[in-house]
Design an enzyme around this catalytic site. Structure first.
Site, PDB file in Angstrom:
ATOM      1  N   ASN A  62      -1.572 -16.331 -76.433  1.00  0.00           N
ATOM      2  CA  ASN A  62      -2.151 -16.694 -77.725  1.00  0.00           C
ATOM      3  C   ASN A  62      -2.294 -15.482 -78.620  1.00  0.00           C
ATOM      4  O   ASN A  62      -2.616 -14.382 -78.175  1.00  0.00           O
ATOM      5  CB  ASN A  62      -3.464 -17.475 -77.575  1.00  0.00           C
ATOM      6  CG  ASN A  62      -4.498 -16.838 -76.682  1.00  0.00           C
ATOM      7  OD1 ASN A  62      -4.173 -16.176 -75.711  1.00  0.00           O
ATOM      8  ND2 ASN A  62      -5.763 -17.025 -77.012  1.00  0.00           N
ATOM      9  N   CYS A  73      -1.345 -20.797 -80.315  1.00  0.00           N
ATOM     10  CA  CYS A  73      -1.579 -20.916 -78.868  1.00  0.00           C
ATOM     11  C   CYS A  73      -0.404 -20.340 -78.068  1.00  0.00           C
ATOM     12  O   CYS A  73       0.743 -20.323 -78.540  1.00  0.00           O
ATOM     13  CB  CYS A  73      -1.717 -22.381 -78.476  1.00  0.00           C
ATOM     14  SG  CYS A  73      -3.175 -23.206 -79.126  1.00  0.00           S
ATOM     15  N   GLU A  75       1.196 -21.581 -75.533  1.00  0.00           N
ATOM     16  CA  GLU A  75       2.258 -22.539 -75.207  1.00  0.00           C
ATOM     17  C   GLU A  75       3.291 -22.610 -76.325  1.00  0.00           C
ATOM     18  O   GLU A  75       4.493 -22.672 -76.084  1.00  0.00           O
ATOM     19  CB  GLU A  75       1.666 -23.945 -74.998  1.00  0.00           C
ATOM     20  CG  GLU A  75       0.732 -24.061 -73.811  1.00  0.00           C
ATOM     21  CD  GLU A  75      -0.734 -23.790 -74.157  1.00  0.00           C
ATOM     22  OE1 GLU A  75      -0.998 -22.935 -75.034  1.00  0.00           O
ATOM     23  OE2 GLU A  75      -1.601 -24.416 -73.549  1.00  0.00           O
ATOM     24  N   CYS A 112      -3.787 -27.897 -75.759  1.00  0.00           N
ATOM     25  CA  CYS A 112      -4.448 -28.602 -76.866  1.00  0.00           C
ATOM     26  C   CYS A 112      -3.499 -29.673 -77.423  1.00  0.00           C
ATOM     27  O   CYS A 112      -2.304 -29.712 -77.102  1.00  0.00           O
ATOM     28  CB  CYS A 112      -4.841 -27.610 -77.958  1.00  0.00           C
ATOM     29  SG  CYS A 112      -3.471 -27.048 -78.975  1.00  0.00           S
TER      30      CYS A 112
END
Ligand code: THU
Length: 161
Positions: A62, A73, A75, A112
């Site tokens: 992140n 983020c 990911e 998220c």
């Protein structure tokens, strides 16, 4: 009126050592990449490691910003980098590890909603499920078979005609 029920199965491992050798090494890469997270505002550091069909590994962590929504983020940093560097190469799996500078994260942190949506785009595009491995800094590891399971009734490009 009809009632629909949505459920999904995922695996729970007691700790990282219970994983297969391949999954364990992917999670270890996520743990390492977590250490380069830039998270001075939340103190919550996330690392991601993406395994591609061609054997390449792509990492992300992140990246926060003084203007909070401008951060990203782990990911999405990882999958966007994978898409940029290896366009069209399928993603087999993504491992995610989260840690805090304020407390011990001893349970998995799930992606998220925005990350689920972004990951879903890649999964739909490649027509092949992406495995998710989720871990805190220690403790249980969840293995989820696909993003679709984690984003039921998701929006997708079939609506855009
Ligand atoms: N974060 C991630 O990197 N991945 C997630 O799935 C959840 C949250 C980051 C964003 C922000 O930098 C910090 O964790 C706190 O929300």
């Amino acid at each position: 009126m009809r009632k629909h029920h949505i459920a999904f199965d995922f695996l729970v491992f007691d700790n990282i050592n219970e994983l297969s050798a391949e999954d364990k090494s992917l999670m270890k890469v996520a743990v390492e990449s977590r250490k380069n997270a830039y998270a001075p505002y939340s103190n919550f550091c996330v690392g991601a490691a993406v395994l591609l069909e061609n054997g390449e590994l792509v990492i992300g962590n992140n990246q926060e910003n003084a203007s909070y929504p401008s951060g990203l983020c782990a990911e999405r940093v990882a999958v966007f980098q994978a898409g940029a560097k290896y366009p069209g190469v399928a993603i087999i799996a993504i491992a995610i590890s989260a840690a805090s500078k304020n407390y011990v994260v001893d349970r998995p942190a799930a992606p998220c909603g925005n990350c689920r949506q972004s990951l879903s785009e890649y999964e739909l595009r490649q027509r092949r499920p992406i495995n998710l491995l989720l871990m805190g800094e220690k403790g249980e590891v969840f293995k989820c078979p696909s993003i679709a399971d984690m984003l039921p009734l998701g929006f997708n490009n079939s609506y855009l005609k």
